[in-house]
Design a protein around this motif. Structure first.
Motif, mmCIF file in Angstrom:
data_model
loop_
_atom_site.group_PDB
_atom_site.id
_atom_site.type_symbol
_atom_site.label_atom_id
_atom_site.label_comp_id
_atom_site.label_asym_id
_atom_site.label_seq_id
_atom_site.Cartn_x
_atom_site.Cartn_y
_atom_site.Cartn_z
ATOM 1 N N ILE A 2 0.827 -1.212 0.000
ATOM 2 C CA ILE A 2 0.000 0.000 0.000
ATOM 3 C C ILE A 2 0.860 1.261 0.000
ATOM 4 O O ILE A 2 0.433 2.335 -0.412
ATOM 5 N N THR A 3 2.101 1.101 0.444
ATOM 6 C CA THR A 3 2.989 2.292 0.481
ATOM 7 C C THR A 3 4.353 1.970 -0.128
ATOM 8 O O THR A 3 5.396 2.103 0.548
ATOM 9 N N PRO A 4 4.390 1.556 -1.386
ATOM 10 C CA PRO A 4 5.666 1.149 -2.003
ATOM 11 C C PRO A 4 6.635 2.306 -2.222
ATOM 12 O O PRO A 4 7.839 2.150 -2.056
ATOM 13 N N THR A 5 6.092 3.487 -2.535
ATOM 14 C CA THR A 5 6.989 4.609 -2.853
ATOM 15 C C THR A 5 7.792 5.039 -1.626
ATOM 16 O O THR A 5 8.982 5.324 -1.698
ATOM 17 N N ILE A 6 7.083 5.019 -0.486
ATOM 18 C CA ILE A 6 7.782 5.397 0.749
ATOM 19 C C ILE A 6 8.848 4.356 1.065
ATOM 20 O O ILE A 6 9.958 4.660 1.460
ATOM 21 N N GLY A 7 8.492 3.094 0.839
ATOM 22 C CA GLY A 7 9.479 2.030 1.072
ATOM 23 C C GLY A 7 10.711 2.234 0.216
ATOM 24 O O GLY A 7 11.850 2.099 0.671
ATOM 25 N N ALA A 8 10.465 2.662 -1.039
ATOM 26 C CA ALA A 8 11.604 2.840 -1.951
ATOM 27 C C ALA A 8 12.481 4.030 -1.532
ATOM 28 O O ALA A 8 13.670 4.088 -1.882
ATOM 29 N N LEU A 9 11.911 4.938 -0.739
ATOM 30 C CA LEU A 9 12.710 6.093 -0.250
ATOM 31 C C LEU A 9 13.963 5.603 0.478
ATOM 32 O O LEU A 9 14.989 6.279 0.494
ATOM 33 N N ILE A 10 13.846 4.428 1.062
ATOM 34 C CA ILE A 10 14.954 3.944 1.915
ATOM 35 C C ILE A 10 16.220 3.789 1.087
ATOM 36 O O ILE A 10 17.331 4.036 1.569
ATOM 37 N N ASP A 11 16.058 3.454 -0.195
ATOM 38 C CA ASP A 11 17.259 3.374 -1.053
ATOM 39 C C ASP A 11 17.927 4.748 -1.164
ATOM 40 O O ASP A 11 19.147 4.881 -1.045
ATOM 41 N N ASP A 12 17.106 5.787 -1.325
ATOM 42 C CA ASP A 12 17.676 7.146 -1.427
ATOM 43 C C ASP A 12 18.324 7.551 -0.102
ATOM 44 O O ASP A 12 19.416 8.108 -0.070
ATOM 45 N N ILE A 13 17.645 7.222 0.992
ATOM 46 C CA ILE A 13 18.143 7.633 2.318
ATOM 47 C C ILE A 13 19.522 7.019 2.592
ATOM 48 O O ILE A 13 20.384 7.630 3.211
ATOM 49 N N LEU A 14 19.735 5.830 2.042
ATOM 50 C CA LEU A 14 21.006 5.119 2.301
ATOM 51 C C LEU A 14 22.080 5.447 1.274
ATOM 52 O O LEU A 14 23.228 5.026 1.397
ATOM 53 N N ALA A 15 21.692 6.213 0.246
ATOM 54 C CA ALA A 15 22.597 6.396 -0.919
ATOM 55 C C ALA A 15 23.962 6.965 -0.528
ATOM 56 O O ALA A 15 24.978 6.592 -1.101
ATOM 57 N N ASP A 16 24.002 7.825 0.487
ATOM 58 C CA ASP A 16 25.277 8.465 0.864
ATOM 59 C C ASP A 16 26.071 7.660 1.891
ATOM 60 O O ASP A 16 27.110 8.115 2.365
ATOM 61 N N CYS A 17 25.582 6.492 2.266
ATOM 62 C CA CYS A 17 26.222 5.780 3.393
ATOM 63 C C CYS A 17 27.397 4.916 2.954
ATOM 64 O O CYS A 17 28.039 4.260 3.786
ATOM 65 N N GLY A 18 27.625 4.840 1.646
ATOM 66 C CA GLY A 18 28.793 4.057 1.193
ATOM 67 C C GLY A 18 28.675 2.576 1.535
ATOM 68 O O GLY A 18 29.668 1.914 1.863
ATOM 69 N N LEU A 19 27.461 2.040 1.463
ATOM 70 C CA LEU A 19 27.266 0.618 1.806
ATOM 71 C C LEU A 19 27.690 -0.259 0.634
ATOM 72 O O LEU A 19 27.622 0.146 -0.516
ATOM 73 N N PRO A 20 28.083 -1.484 0.913
ATOM 74 C CA PRO A 20 28.383 -2.424 -0.178
ATOM 75 C C PRO A 20 27.144 -2.582 -1.057
ATOM 76 O O PRO A 20 26.008 -2.591 -0.536
ATOM 77 N N ALA A 21 27.340 -2.702 -2.348
ATOM 78 C CA ALA A 21 26.193 -2.883 -3.264
ATOM 79 C C ALA A 21 25.395 -4.109 -2.811
ATOM 80 O O ALA A 21 25.951 -5.111 -2.359
ATOM 81 N N ASN A 22 24.075 -3.997 -2.898
ATOM 82 C CA ASN A 22 23.159 -5.123 -2.604
ATOM 83 C C ASN A 22 23.067 -5.467 -1.118
ATOM 84 O O ASN A 22 22.484 -6.493 -0.766
ATOM 85 N N LEU A 23 23.648 -4.640 -0.257
ATOM 86 C CA LEU A 23 23.538 -4.928 1.188
ATOM 87 C C LEU A 23 22.081 -4.816 1.638
ATOM 88 O O LEU A 23 21.615 -5.522 2.509
ATOM 89 N N VAL A 24 21.365 -3.856 1.023
ATOM 90 C CA VAL A 24 19.930 -3.725 1.301
ATOM 91 C C VAL A 24 19.178 -4.005 0.001
ATOM 92 O O VAL A 24 19.357 -3.324 -1.001
ATOM 93 N N GLY A 25 18.368 -5.056 0.023
ATOM 94 C CA GLY A 25 17.601 -5.426 -1.167
ATOM 95 C C GLY A 25 16.138 -5.058 -0.953
ATOM 96 O O GLY A 25 15.499 -5.561 -0.032
#
Ligand code: TXE
Length: 494
Positions: A144-167
């Motif tokens: 019901i709230t997919p767009t907000i869920g997808a925000l999490i990718d943007d929120i983490l974008a600057d954290c320098g995480l290994p690719a695919n750490l959050v799927g």
């Protein structure tokens, strides 16, 4: 690629990323994750607009309960979490020759299945704690709230995480089931009891540990000496904020019979004064209307009194509703989670009756007790089964405070998120013990072969560690010394 293949691939790449991430020291992980708080504050307007648009809650609630709660949680976790994850030297009085190190190791890949009512702060709280603990995360937001869920990718974008750490995997319950079949190492679920049972059933097949936050039919108890103005404002906000779509909202009002009319009258006046356009968000999940319609129809069939509300002020906003009357204890609005701006009122005579009424329903996420006599309120609070009980406040105020563990009892779920307890629950403890003096250590005299001398040593040791009196301990210590000396002089034959 078929959906199951995508899910399999998601877990494979997450596991590889997790191995890399777990090797990063916790303090460094915290420094990287903390950047997300800055990103959220820099993009606050965008975050709030996305939540208001898709979830429908009021901007002030998106700001307070989603954005502010999230950045506070991130900051606190990043400041206090690494210390809780540090290996600890555990003294072993019974084995002074051994050194035990207690380690907090990540589970591996954590599956977060999230709801639509706090579509950012709930999943984000779980994702951050899991990442700080060194895990990878597969996140399924509510459909019901997919767009907000997808925000999490943007929120983490600057954290320098290994690719695919959050799927991020979007989808409904069927996708949720497939994600469980993908064998995560732990599941964090927030949702309904009915769905929680399905999640547990699927997890049991593997088995996979789960943390369940399932909502509740939480109660506010108003004792006869309560401050009626404070308590009535708390009852209205506690039951109607976020449009009442809150696991920890006040669903039941248990009020002392002597103040019932004075109190309910204030609640009704204040509920009626709410402005739907500014104070009440829209119904987020259309299927919630079915619940409201069913609860209202049941109340009317039972001849209960609907003191205010009882209808929709707009097609997707239910008017603040207060229901009371003889036999309300058997009504759906009282026994089931309405998850809307609806309050069921019941009165009691003695404090014991209020406790009994509270305990009649299984479960309990939060509860609250109002009285000018704090000792009396504390006595009631100590008898309530709930994860969090507030005195002269509504417990939802404390939802997801980073310092406090969050979770319920009984049908409200189990396990804890938030706080140090929630962070540690996202690790597996492991003990590594080594000879304290280094080297290889020595063959233990209590290993094979067994003989009488050993038994004397073990018996003296038991009396030393188990005796309550100093005299007996002193005698046991002397016996232990003598028998151990004899044992050590005997060369172990095996
Ligand atoms: O919850 P669901 P819904 C309560 C509240 C509400 C009711 C229904 O009473 O009225 O639950 O809300 C995923 N296997 N709460 O429908 O169905 C689903 O896709 C795996 C209280 O949102 O529990 C979503 O991501 N996953 C709660 C998540 O589970 C499955 C907050 C929650 O959906 C699944 C929300 C399955 N078989 C609702 N079926 C709280 N504690 O705050 C669904 N999902």
């Amino acid at each position: 690629m078929a959906h199951d293949d995508v899910i399999t691939l998601r877990y494979q790449v997450a596991r590889r990323a997790q191995a890399q991430w777990a090797a990063v020291p916790a303090a460094q992980r915290a420094r990287q994750l903390a950047r997300a708080a800055d990103w959220m504050l820099d993009h606050a307007d965008e975050v709030i607009a996305t939540i208001v648009h898709e979830n429908g809650k009021r901007p002030v609630e998106a700001l307070g309960h989603e954005l502010s709660a999230s950045v506070a949680n991130i900051r606190w976790l990043c400041e206090h979490g690494p210390a809780a994850l540090r290996p600890q030297d555990v003294p072993l009085p019974l084995m002074p020759h051994r050194r035990a190190e207690l380690r907090r190791e990540p589970w591996g890949v954590v599956l977060v299945i999230a709801p639509w009512n706090f579509p950012l702060s709930i999943p984000l709280g779980h994702v951050f704690a899991a990442l700080l603990a060194g895990n990878a995360v597969i996140l399924k937001p509510s459909e019901i709230t997919p767009t907000i869920g997808a925000l999490i990718d943007d929120i983490l974008a600057d954290c320098g995480l290994p690719a695919n750490l959050v799927g991020l995997v979007q989808g409904d319950g069927k996708v949720g089931q497939r994600l469980i079949a993908g064998r995560p190492d732990k599941i964090l679920f927030t949702g309904s009891l009915a769905t929680g049972r399905k999640v547990m059933e699927a997890a049991a097949a593997v088995p996979i540990p789960v943390c369940m936050e399932l909502g509740g039919v939480d109660a506010m108890i108003v004792l006869p000496d309560a401050d009626l103005d404070l308590a009535s404002s708390a009852a209205v906000w506690g039951s109607m904020f976020n449009g009442g779509q809150v696991c920890a909202s006040v669903e039941r009002l248990l009020v002392h019979e002597s103040i019932r009319e004075a109190f309910v009258g204030r609640v009704v006046d204040k509920a009626r004064s709410l402005e739907p356009a500014t104070d009440l968000g829209r119904i987020t999940a259309p299927r919630q209307r079915d619940v409201y319609d069913r609860h209202l129809a049941d109340a009317r069939e039972r001849g209960l009194t609907i003191r205010c509300g009882g209808d929709y002020c707009t097609p997707d906003t239910l008017a603040p509703t207060v229901v009371e009357g003889e036999g309300i204890e058997d009504a759906a609005v009282y026994r089931e989670e309405t998850f809307g701006p609806m309050l069921a009122v019941r009165s009691f005579r003695r404090d014991d009756d209020a406790v009994r009424m509270h305990e009649e329903l299984d479960g309990g996420l939060t509860a609250s007790v109002f009285s000018r006599n704090e000792a009396r309120a504390a006595a009631v609070a100590s008898r309530l089964s709930a994860g969090l009980v507030s005195i002269n406040d509504v417990a939802a105020t404390l939802h997801a405070l980073p310092q406090l563990p969050w979770g319920g009892v009984g049908s409200s779920g189990f396990g804890r998120s938030h706080g140090i307890e929630g962070l540690v629950a996202l690790t597996r403890s492991k003990v590594v013990d080594t000879p304290r003096a280094g080297g290889l250590g020595f063959k233990r005299p209590w290993w094979f072969p067994y003989d009488a001398t050993q038994r004397e040593v073990i018996a003296a040791h038991a009396r030393l560690v188990g005796s309550g009196s100093l005299r007996k301990r002193a005698r046991a210590a002397a016996d232990l010394g003598r028998s151990t000396l004899r044992l050590l002089l005997r060369h172990p034959r095996l």
